[in-house]
Write a protein that holds these residues in place. Structure first.
Motif, PDB file in Angstrom:
ATOM      1  N   HIS A 183       6.024  33.861  29.219  1.00  0.00           N
ATOM      2  CA  HIS A 183       6.519  33.202  30.428  1.00  0.00           C
ATOM      3  C   HIS A 183       6.055  31.752  30.469  1.00  0.00           C
ATOM      4  O   HIS A 183       6.852  30.831  30.701  1.00  0.00           O
ATOM      5  CB  HIS A 183       6.036  33.949  31.673  1.00  0.00           C
ATOM      6  CG  HIS A 183       6.429  33.284  32.962  1.00  0.00           C
ATOM      7  ND1 HIS A 183       5.627  32.339  33.585  1.00  0.00           N
ATOM      8  CD2 HIS A 183       7.558  33.390  33.726  1.00  0.00           C
ATOM      9  CE1 HIS A 183       6.227  31.920  34.684  1.00  0.00           C
ATOM     10  NE2 HIS A 183       7.394  32.536  34.788  1.00  0.00           N
ATOM     11  N   ASP A 184       4.762  31.515  30.226  1.00  0.00           N
ATOM     12  CA  ASP A 184       4.234  30.156  30.265  1.00  0.00           C
ATOM     13  C   ASP A 184       4.780  29.313  29.112  1.00  0.00           C
ATOM     14  O   ASP A 184       5.048  28.114  29.279  1.00  0.00           O
ATOM     15  CB  ASP A 184       2.702  30.181  30.199  1.00  0.00           C
ATOM     16  CG  ASP A 184       2.079  30.722  31.480  1.00  0.00           C
ATOM     17  OD1 ASP A 184       2.797  30.832  32.492  1.00  0.00           O
ATOM     18  OD2 ASP A 184       0.873  31.056  31.456  1.00  0.00           O
ATOM     19  N   TYR A 185       4.938  29.952  27.955  1.00  0.00           N
ATOM     20  CA  TYR A 185       5.480  29.231  26.803  1.00  0.00           C
ATOM     21  C   TYR A 185       6.908  28.774  27.081  1.00  0.00           C
ATOM     22  O   TYR A 185       7.248  27.590  26.902  1.00  0.00           O
ATOM     23  CB  TYR A 185       5.427  30.122  25.563  1.00  0.00           C
ATOM     24  CG  TYR A 185       6.110  29.528  24.355  1.00  0.00           C
ATOM     25  CD1 TYR A 185       5.535  28.466  23.658  1.00  0.00           C
ATOM     26  CD2 TYR A 185       7.353  30.003  23.920  1.00  0.00           C
ATOM     27  CE1 TYR A 185       6.166  27.900  22.555  1.00  0.00           C
ATOM     28  CE2 TYR A 185       7.989  29.452  22.820  1.00  0.00           C
ATOM     29  CZ  TYR A 185       7.396  28.401  22.141  1.00  0.00           C
ATOM     30  OH  TYR A 185       8.028  27.843  21.060  1.00  0.00           O
ATOM     31  N   TYR A 186       7.761  29.714  27.521  1.00  0.00           N
ATOM     32  CA  TYR A 186       9.150  29.368  27.816  1.00  0.00           C
ATOM     33  C   TYR A 186       9.234  28.309  28.915  1.00  0.00           C
ATOM     34  O   TYR A 186      10.055  27.387  28.859  1.00  0.00           O
ATOM     35  CB  TYR A 186       9.926  30.609  28.255  1.00  0.00           C
ATOM     36  CG  TYR A 186      10.316  31.543  27.146  1.00  0.00           C
ATOM     37  CD1 TYR A 186      10.700  31.071  25.898  1.00  0.00           C
ATOM     38  CD2 TYR A 186      10.323  32.930  27.348  1.00  0.00           C
ATOM     39  CE1 TYR A 186      11.068  31.937  24.888  1.00  0.00           C
ATOM     40  CE2 TYR A 186      10.690  33.802  26.341  1.00  0.00           C
ATOM     41  CZ  TYR A 186      11.061  33.305  25.109  1.00  0.00           C
ATOM     42  OH  TYR A 186      11.420  34.170  24.110  1.00  0.00           O
ATOM     43  N   ASN A 187       8.392  28.445  29.943  1.00  0.00           N
ATOM     44  CA  ASN A 187       8.426  27.517  31.068  1.00  0.00           C
ATOM     45  C   ASN A 187       8.153  26.085  30.606  1.00  0.00           C
ATOM     46  O   ASN A 187       8.845  25.140  31.014  1.00  0.00           O
ATOM     47  CB  ASN A 187       7.405  27.940  32.119  1.00  0.00           C
ATOM     48  CG  ASN A 187       7.521  27.126  33.391  1.00  0.00           C
ATOM     49  OD1 ASN A 187       8.584  27.058  34.011  1.00  0.00           O
ATOM     50  ND2 ASN A 187       6.416  26.496  33.802  1.00  0.00           N
ATOM     51  N   ALA A 188       7.152  25.933  29.733  1.00  0.00           N
ATOM     52  CA  ALA A 188       6.827  24.595  29.234  1.00  0.00           C
ATOM     53  C   ALA A 188       7.952  24.031  28.373  1.00  0.00           C
ATOM     54  O   ALA A 188       8.406  22.893  28.583  1.00  0.00           O
ATOM     55  CB  ALA A 188       5.523  24.637  28.441  1.00  0.00           C
ATOM     56  N   ILE A 189       8.414  24.814  27.416  1.00  0.00           N
ATOM     57  CA  ILE A 189       9.431  24.335  26.473  1.00  0.00           C
ATOM     58  C   ILE A 189      10.742  24.027  27.193  1.00  0.00           C
ATOM     59  O   ILE A 189      11.386  22.990  26.923  1.00  0.00           O
ATOM     60  CB  ILE A 189       9.663  25.365  25.354  1.00  0.00           C
ATOM     61  CG1 ILE A 189       8.382  25.591  24.553  1.00  0.00           C
ATOM     62  CG2 ILE A 189      10.805  24.923  24.456  1.00  0.00           C
ATOM     63  CD1 ILE A 189       7.828  24.352  23.878  1.00  0.00           C
ATOM     64  N   ASN A 190      11.142  24.888  28.126  1.00  0.00           N
ATOM     65  CA  ASN A 190      12.406  24.670  28.828  1.00  0.00           C
ATOM     66  C   ASN A 190      12.351  23.477  29.782  1.00  0.00           C
ATOM     67  O   ASN A 190      13.385  22.978  30.220  1.00  0.00           O
ATOM     68  CB  ASN A 190      12.815  25.934  29.584  1.00  0.00           C
ATOM     69  CG  ASN A 190      13.204  27.056  28.642  1.00  0.00           C
ATOM     70  OD1 ASN A 190      13.602  26.822  27.498  1.00  0.00           O
ATOM     71  ND2 ASN A 190      13.079  28.295  29.101  1.00  0.00           N
ATOM     72  N   ASN A 191      11.126  23.030  30.106  1.00  0.00           N
ATOM     73  CA  ASN A 191      10.952  21.839  30.929  1.00  0.00           C
ATOM     74  C   ASN A 191      10.645  20.604  30.087  1.00  0.00           C
ATOM     75  O   ASN A 191      10.111  19.612  30.593  1.00  0.00           O
ATOM     76  CB  ASN A 191       9.841  22.057  31.960  1.00  0.00           C
ATOM     77  CG  ASN A 191      10.295  22.914  33.132  1.00  0.00           C
ATOM     78  OD1 ASN A 191      11.088  22.473  33.960  1.00  0.00           O
ATOM     79  ND2 ASN A 191       9.816  24.142  33.188  1.00  0.00           N
TER      80      ASN A 191
END
Length: 458
Positions: free
Chosen positions: A348-356
Motif C-alpha cells: 500500500h505504501d509502495y504503490y501510494n508513493a510511486i503513483n504520486n
C-alpha cells in the motif's frame, strides 16, 4: 577430507545474535527516515562515479507467492490471484522511470537479479515485459550477468526459454530440504521430480549456473535426513549451493510461530547438521566460497574467490564487483557505496508513493569515513577470509575490535596481530561472529542489546 572437530563449549559461547552482514552498517542501525532530496543527490553523484567505471547492479523485488512457507523471513505477499501482476509491473516501470530522470547518462547494466517472493509467480510474458522495459535504452556491460530466483514447482520450460532469450544464465532454486516430513512442517512440498525437471530444463535452455538453496536448522531435521537430502542433491550436480543457517526470528516473522519450536534442533545439533552437510559437499567436489556458499571448481563464483574478486551485497555473494546497487520494488534496498536506502515494506505504501510520482524510499543511512573503513574489514573477512588494517583506525580497533579478536584468537578461530586478521579453518564456522568484531555499531551498543534484532550465529 580431514574433519574439523568443533568444541561444543565454543558453540555455546558464540551462539549469540549477530547480523548476516549483507550490509554494513546493518539495517537495524539505519535511520528510521531518510530525506528523499538528500538520497536523490547522493544517488546522482555516485551514479556518475560508478556507471562508467564499473556499471551498475539492479535488484528487482517481486514479492508474490502462491503459498506460505513457514520458515521464510522474506518480504512476501501470499495470493493465488495473478491479476496482481499488472499493477505491480506498472509500478516498477514508474519507479524505474523516476530513477532514470536522476541519471545524467545512459546506465550501463552490469548485473540484474530478480528476487522475491517467487519471481516465477509472474507469467513468462510478464517477466519478458519487465526485463524489456528495464533494459530499453540501456547499455550492457561486457561482463554483465542476469540471474533469477525460481520455485521448482512453478518454474516452467516457457519461463526458462523466455529468460534465456533475454540473456539470463544463472538461476537459483529454493530446495531447502528433501525430507517429506520437514517439507510438510515448513509447508514447502516439492517432490524430487520437480527439482530434477527444473534443473534439467534450465540447463537445456542454456543456463550455465544452477544454484540450490539449502537450509540447516529447520524443524525435524536430523543428520540422517541431511545425508539423504544431500544424496539426492549431489546427484543433480548444481553448480552452486547456498547452505544457509535457518534464521529463527519470530519477533519479526510471525509465521515462524506456526510450528512447534521444540522441533527445532539445538545449537549443538545444528552445528552437526552443518558439519555433516559441509563434509558431504567437500567430498562431492564442491569448494567452500565463504560464510554460506559452495561451488564446483568450474563455476565463476569459485574462480572469483580464487582471484580475490568476490563481492558481497544484499543479493549475497556475487562475481560482479559493482559498488552501486539500485533496488526496485517493495522493500528493495539500494546501495551507492556511500549510502543505503530501503523502499516501503508494504504494498500500500509502495504503490501510494510511486503513483504520486515520488520515490518509495522510507529509511536509509549515509556512511561516514569510519563506516566505510570498517565495512571493508567485514567484506574482506566474508569474501577473502582475511583483512589488513588501516593505521588510522588503530584507536577504534584497540577499543572495540581487539578485545573480541583476542578471545577468538585464544579459541583458535583467527590468527591476528596489530596489522591483520586471518581466519583459521575452524574460524570458518564462526565467520559471522568474527565479522561482528568489526561492527562498531554492534560493539558500542553491546551484543546483548542485539537480542530481538538478529538471529543467532549458529
Amino acid at each position: 577430507m580431514s574433519e574439523i572437530q568443533i568444541d561444543p563449549a565454543l558453540i555455546k559461547k558464540y551462539d549469540q545474535p549477530v547480523p548476516r552482514y549483507t550490509s554494513y552498517p546493518t539495517v537495524p542501525f539505519w535511520q528510521h527516515t531518510i530525506a528523499q532530496s538528500a538520497w536523490m543527490k547522493e544517488f546522482e553523484e555516485q551514479f556518475v562515479v560508478e556507471n562508467d567505471r564499473n556499471g551498475i547492479s539492479l535488484y528487482i523485488h517481486l514479492p508474490f507467492c502462491e503459498s506460505l512457507c513457514t520458515y521464510c523471513g522474506c518480504n512476501k505477499k501470499i495470493t493465488t490471484n495473478h491479476t496482481v501482476e499488472e499493477p505491480y509491473l506498472l509500478a516498477i516501470a514508474r519507479e524505474w522511470k523516476q530513477y532514470r530522470r536522476l541519471m545524467p547518462q545512459t546506465p550501463v547494466i552490469r548485473e540484474l537479479h530478480l528476487g522475491g517472493g517467487t519471481p516465477t509467480f509472474f507469467s513468462p510474458h510478464n517477466l519478458e515485459r519487465l526485463v524489456t522495459t528495464i533494459l530499453k535504452d540501456c547499455n550492457l556491460h561486457p561482463e554483465h550477468e542476469f540471474s533469477i530466483e525460481g520455485h521448482p514447482n512453478n518454474t516452467t520450460a516457457a519461463h526458462l526459454e523466455v529468460l534465456a532469450s533475454l540473456g539470463f544464465r544463472r538461476i537459483s532454486y529454493g530446495v531447502q530440504d528433501m525430507d517429506p516430513e520437514v517439507q510438510r512442517v515448513i509447508n514447502r512440498i516439492q517432490p524430487l521430480a520437480n527439482v530434477q525437471r527444473a534443473t534439467e530444463e534450465a540447463r537445456g535452455n542454456g543456463f550455465t549456473s544452477v544454484n540450490f538453496d539449502l537450509i540447516y536448522g529447520l524443524p525435524l531435521q536430523t543428520v540422517a535426513g541431511m545425508q539423504a537430502t544431500f544424496q539426492q542433491v549431489l546427484a543433480l550436480q548444481p553448480d552452486r549451493i547456498a547452505f544457509y543457517s535457518y534464521a529463527h526470528v519470530p519477533w519479526t516473522s510471525r509465521i515462524q510461530r506456526l510450528f512447534d519450536e521444540t522441533q527445532l534442533p539445538g545449537p549443538e545439533e545444528k552445528i552437526q547438521l552443518y558439519l555433516e552437510g559441509k563434509k558431504l559437499l567437500l567430498n562431492g567436489g564442491y569448494r567452500d566460497i565463504g560464510m554460506d556458499h559452495f561451488a564446483l571448481q568450474h563455476d565463476e563464483l569459485f574462480r572469483a574467490r580464487e582471484a580475490g574478486t568476490l563481492h558481497r551485497n544484499f543479493m549475497g555473494y556475487t562475481i560482479q564487483n559493482s559498488p552501486f546497487l539500485l533496488g526496485l520494488g517493495v522493500s528493495a534496498i539500494s546501495d551507492t557505496g556511500k549510502a543505503f536506502a530501503q523502499n516501503a515494506k508494504n504494498l500500500h505504501d509502495y504503490y501510494n508513493a510511486i503513483n504520486n510520482e515520488q520515490l518509495a524510499v522510507k529509511k536509509g543511512y549515509f556512511l561516514n569515513g569510519e563506516d566505510r573503513s570498517f565495512r571493508r574489514y567485514i567484506k574482506d573477512i566474508a569474501c577473502k577470509g582475511a583483512t589488513v588494517f588501516n593505521k588510522e583506525d588503530r584507536g577504534l580497533l584497540e577499543t572495540f575490535s581487539f578485545p573480541l579478536l583476542a578471545q577468538l584468537k585464544a579459541d583458535g578461530l583467527v590468527i591476528c596481530d596489530q596489522n591483520e586478521t586471518i581466519l583459521t579453518p575452524a574460524g570458518h564456522y564462526f565467520i559471522r561472529t568474527i565479522c561482528s568484531a568489526f561492527d562498531l555499531h554492534l560493539q558500542r551498543t553491546g551484543v546483548s542489546a542485539s537480542k530481538g534484532l538478529f538471529s543467532k550465529a549458529i
